[in-house]
Design an enzyme around this catalytic site. Sequence first.
Site, mmCIF file in Angstrom:
data_model
loop_
_atom_site.group_PDB
_atom_site.id
_atom_site.type_symbol
_atom_site.label_atom_id
_atom_site.label_comp_id
_atom_site.label_asym_id
_atom_site.label_seq_id
_atom_site.Cartn_x
_atom_site.Cartn_y
_atom_site.Cartn_z
ATOM 1 N N HIS A 134 -11.855 -6.000 8.631
ATOM 2 C CA HIS A 134 -11.899 -7.212 9.457
ATOM 3 C C HIS A 134 -12.229 -6.926 10.926
ATOM 4 O O HIS A 134 -12.364 -7.858 11.709
ATOM 5 C CB HIS A 134 -10.616 -8.025 9.256
ATOM 6 N N SER A 145 -9.086 -1.850 9.235
ATOM 7 C CA SER A 145 -9.513 -2.828 8.228
ATOM 8 C C SER A 145 -10.973 -3.207 8.422
ATOM 9 O O SER A 145 -11.511 -3.148 9.543
ATOM 10 C CB SER A 145 -8.635 -4.077 8.360
ATOM 11 N N TYR A 174 -6.115 -10.857 13.738
ATOM 12 C CA TYR A 174 -5.728 -9.669 12.936
ATOM 13 C C TYR A 174 -6.787 -8.571 13.078
ATOM 14 O O TYR A 174 -6.453 -7.407 13.370
ATOM 15 C CB TYR A 174 -5.566 -10.114 11.477
ATOM 16 N N GLY A 200 2.370 -0.093 8.912
ATOM 17 C CA GLY A 200 3.291 -1.191 9.232
ATOM 18 C C GLY A 200 2.648 -2.297 10.050
ATOM 19 O O GLY A 200 1.802 -2.033 10.906
ATOM 20 N N SER A 253 -10.693 -3.403 0.321
ATOM 21 C CA SER A 253 -9.659 -4.098 -0.458
ATOM 22 C C SER A 253 -9.045 -3.095 -1.414
ATOM 23 O O SER A 253 -9.680 -2.710 -2.400
ATOM 24 C CB SER A 253 -10.283 -5.243 -1.271
ATOM 25 N N LEU A 309 0.830 -1.206 0.000
ATOM 26 C CA LEU A 309 0.000 0.000 0.000
ATOM 27 C C LEU A 309 0.860 1.250 0.000
ATOM 28 O O LEU A 309 0.515 2.251 -0.640
ATOM 29 C CB LEU A 309 -0.959 0.021 1.191
ATOM 30 N N ASP A 323 12.306 -1.092 13.822
ATOM 31 C CA ASP A 323 11.367 -2.164 14.159
ATOM 32 C C ASP A 323 10.314 -1.590 15.108
ATOM 33 O O ASP A 323 10.647 -1.127 16.212
ATOM 34 C CB ASP A 323 12.157 -3.299 14.831
HETATM 35 P P1 NAI Z 1 2.432 -5.200 3.485
HETATM 36 O O1 NAI Z 1 2.646 -6.486 4.209
HETATM 37 O O2 NAI Z 1 2.795 -5.139 2.037
HETATM 38 O O3 NAI Z 1 3.203 -4.018 4.244
HETATM 39 C C1 NAI Z 1 3.363 -3.992 5.632
HETATM 40 C C2 NAI Z 1 4.765 -3.524 5.938
HETATM 41 O O4 NAI Z 1 4.940 -3.526 7.358
HETATM 42 C C3 NAI Z 1 5.863 -4.438 5.353
HETATM 43 O O5 NAI Z 1 6.707 -3.704 4.488
HETATM 44 C C4 NAI Z 1 6.599 -4.948 6.592
HETATM 45 O O6 NAI Z 1 8.003 -5.076 6.402
HETATM 46 C C5 NAI Z 1 6.277 -3.890 7.626
HETATM 47 N N1 NAI Z 1 6.441 -4.429 8.977
HETATM 48 C C6 NAI Z 1 5.996 -5.626 9.452
HETATM 49 N N2 NAI Z 1 6.398 -5.806 10.708
HETATM 50 C C7 NAI Z 1 7.108 -4.693 11.059
HETATM 51 C C8 NAI Z 1 7.796 -4.294 12.241
HETATM 52 N N3 NAI Z 1 7.847 -5.088 13.330
HETATM 53 N N4 NAI Z 1 8.430 -3.105 12.246
HETATM 54 C C9 NAI Z 1 8.404 -2.302 11.153
HETATM 55 N N5 NAI Z 1 7.776 -2.635 9.988
HETATM 56 C C10 NAI Z 1 7.135 -3.814 9.961
HETATM 57 O O7 NAI Z 1 0.892 -4.804 3.691
HETATM 58 P P2 NAI Z 1 0.007 -3.780 2.838
HETATM 59 O O8 NAI Z 1 -0.885 -4.549 1.948
HETATM 60 O O9 NAI Z 1 0.872 -2.709 2.298
HETATM 61 O O10 NAI Z 1 -0.919 -3.189 3.998
HETATM 62 C C11 NAI Z 1 -0.501 -2.081 4.737
HETATM 63 C C12 NAI Z 1 -1.436 -1.924 5.933
HETATM 64 O O11 NAI Z 1 -2.770 -1.726 5.470
HETATM 65 C C13 NAI Z 1 -1.472 -3.139 6.854
HETATM 66 O O12 NAI Z 1 -1.499 -2.694 8.201
HETATM 67 C C14 NAI Z 1 -2.794 -3.807 6.520
HETATM 68 O O13 NAI Z 1 -3.311 -4.481 7.639
HETATM 69 C C15 NAI Z 1 -3.641 -2.606 6.146
HETATM 70 N N6 NAI Z 1 -4.771 -2.945 5.280
HETATM 71 C C16 NAI Z 1 -4.541 -3.288 3.972
HETATM 72 C C17 NAI Z 1 -5.603 -3.583 3.132
HETATM 73 C C18 NAI Z 1 -5.393 -3.871 1.667
HETATM 74 O O14 NAI Z 1 -6.385 -3.913 0.928
HETATM 75 N N7 NAI Z 1 -4.138 -4.086 1.220
HETATM 76 C C19 NAI Z 1 -6.978 -3.595 3.629
HETATM 77 C C20 NAI Z 1 -7.096 -3.228 5.043
HETATM 78 C C21 NAI Z 1 -6.012 -2.895 5.808
HETATM 79 C C1 15L Z 2 -7.142 -6.671 4.748
HETATM 80 O O1 15L Z 2 -7.228 -6.194 5.874
HETATM 81 C C2 15L Z 2 -5.856 -7.199 4.239
HETATM 82 O O2 15L Z 2 -4.739 -6.508 4.737
HETATM 83 C C3 15L Z 2 -5.801 -7.222 2.709
HETATM 84 O O3 15L Z 2 -4.686 -8.001 2.308
HETATM 85 C C4 15L Z 2 -7.100 -7.798 2.114
HETATM 86 O O4 15L Z 2 -7.240 -9.128 2.459
HETATM 87 C C5 15L Z 2 -8.292 -6.996 2.622
HETATM 88 O O5 15L Z 2 -8.286 -6.867 4.039
HETATM 89 C C6 15L Z 2 -9.650 -7.592 2.217
HETATM 90 O O6 15L Z 2 -10.488 -7.810 3.090
HETATM 91 O O7 15L Z 2 -9.859 -7.783 1.015
#
Ligand code: NAI
Ligand code: 15L
Length: 262
Positions: free
Chosen positions: A116, A114, A139, A76, A168, A17, A54
């Site tokens: 969720h 989210s 989660y 993160g 999403s 994202l 971290d």
């Molecule tokens: P992603 O997994 O690609 O990015 C998450 C980042 O957090 C990664 O780069 C990872 O290295 C970092 N991370 C994990 N543990 C860490 C730690 N201990 N310290 C520092 N950094 C850490 O996930 P994405 O898809 O980019 O999602 C970003 C956020 O958006 C997440 O919190 C996810 O739950 C939330 N989200 C995403 C949705 C989607 O449609 N992609 C939907 C709803 C929520």
């Molecule tokens: C989320 O919270 C997840 O981070 C993402 O990977 C998708 O699964 C999204 O929800 C979803 O509900 O489609």
Amino acid sequence: MADRKRPVLVTGASGELAGLLIPGLLAAGFELILTDLRPFPGEVPKGARFIAADLTDRAAFVAAIDAPIQAIMHLGGIRAEGPADLILEVNFGGALSVYELAHAKSARVVFASSNHVIGFHTRETHLTIADPYRPDSHYGLSKLYTEMLGRLYLDKNGVESVHLRIGSCLQRPLDTRHLSTWLSPRDFIALVVAAIDAPEVGNAIVWGISANTRAWWSGDDAARIGYVPQDNSEIYADSVKAETGEPIALAHQGGVFCVMPS
Ligand code: NAI
Ligand code: 15L
């Protein structure tokens, strides 16, 4: 706030994202501090700098952010269901680090919450933000905890938050569930810019979706922060896949998260 002088911190900056968001925030004129556990993929763009940290090491994380910031876009952490202890350490623990930093810096938190948090509501139910939480996973529970942390830090410390209950976020919807849950990348950028710029948000909750005809959610703080989505998943209705899977997943808004092992 419309402040372009103090930087915005983006956690999870090496993730998916963030890859969609960072160019949009830079184009909107923000200076960025990017942070993640993993190295930044590719060259750090002009207008941004990267700090490896971290989130679970609270003292080191807070000390690492060495500049004033106006807001933290918190992406993160772990993005799906996983072992409960790991979710506790990374998502619950990481959120506390973010709120401690926000308090120390007098910064606003924009949180990637989210759908969720409400995933165990059935698909026949139309929800507003006044409806009860029904997390579908550890989660989802970690997202609920962080929304509540935002409430506590506002009441106790004056830290403002906008919680984005993202559906999403994808280039385009892929299956029938996404026709209800889709957030386009351009609406995602507009949502985050509005959340940072809105004056006096207190503790706001906004569904992170586009203007989808088949949306399950409304009745949020979108108008209060000035978020006006432009896209609608309906233009993809004839080209998405029919969702398949277990009946419990198909019956509930959280889909497959309702049956993921933890
Ligand atoms: P992603 O997994 O690609 O990015 C998450 C980042 O957090 C990664 O780069 C990872 O290295 C970092 N991370 C994990 N543990 C860490 C730690 N201990 N310290 C520092 N950094 C850490 O996930 P994405 O898809 O980019 O999602 C970003 C956020 O958006 C997440 O919190 C996810 O739950 C939330 N989200 C995403 C949705 C989607 O449609 N992609 C939907 C709803 C929520
Ligand atoms: C989320 O919270 C997840 O981070 C993402 O990977 C998708 O699964 C999204 O929800 C979803 O509900 O489609």
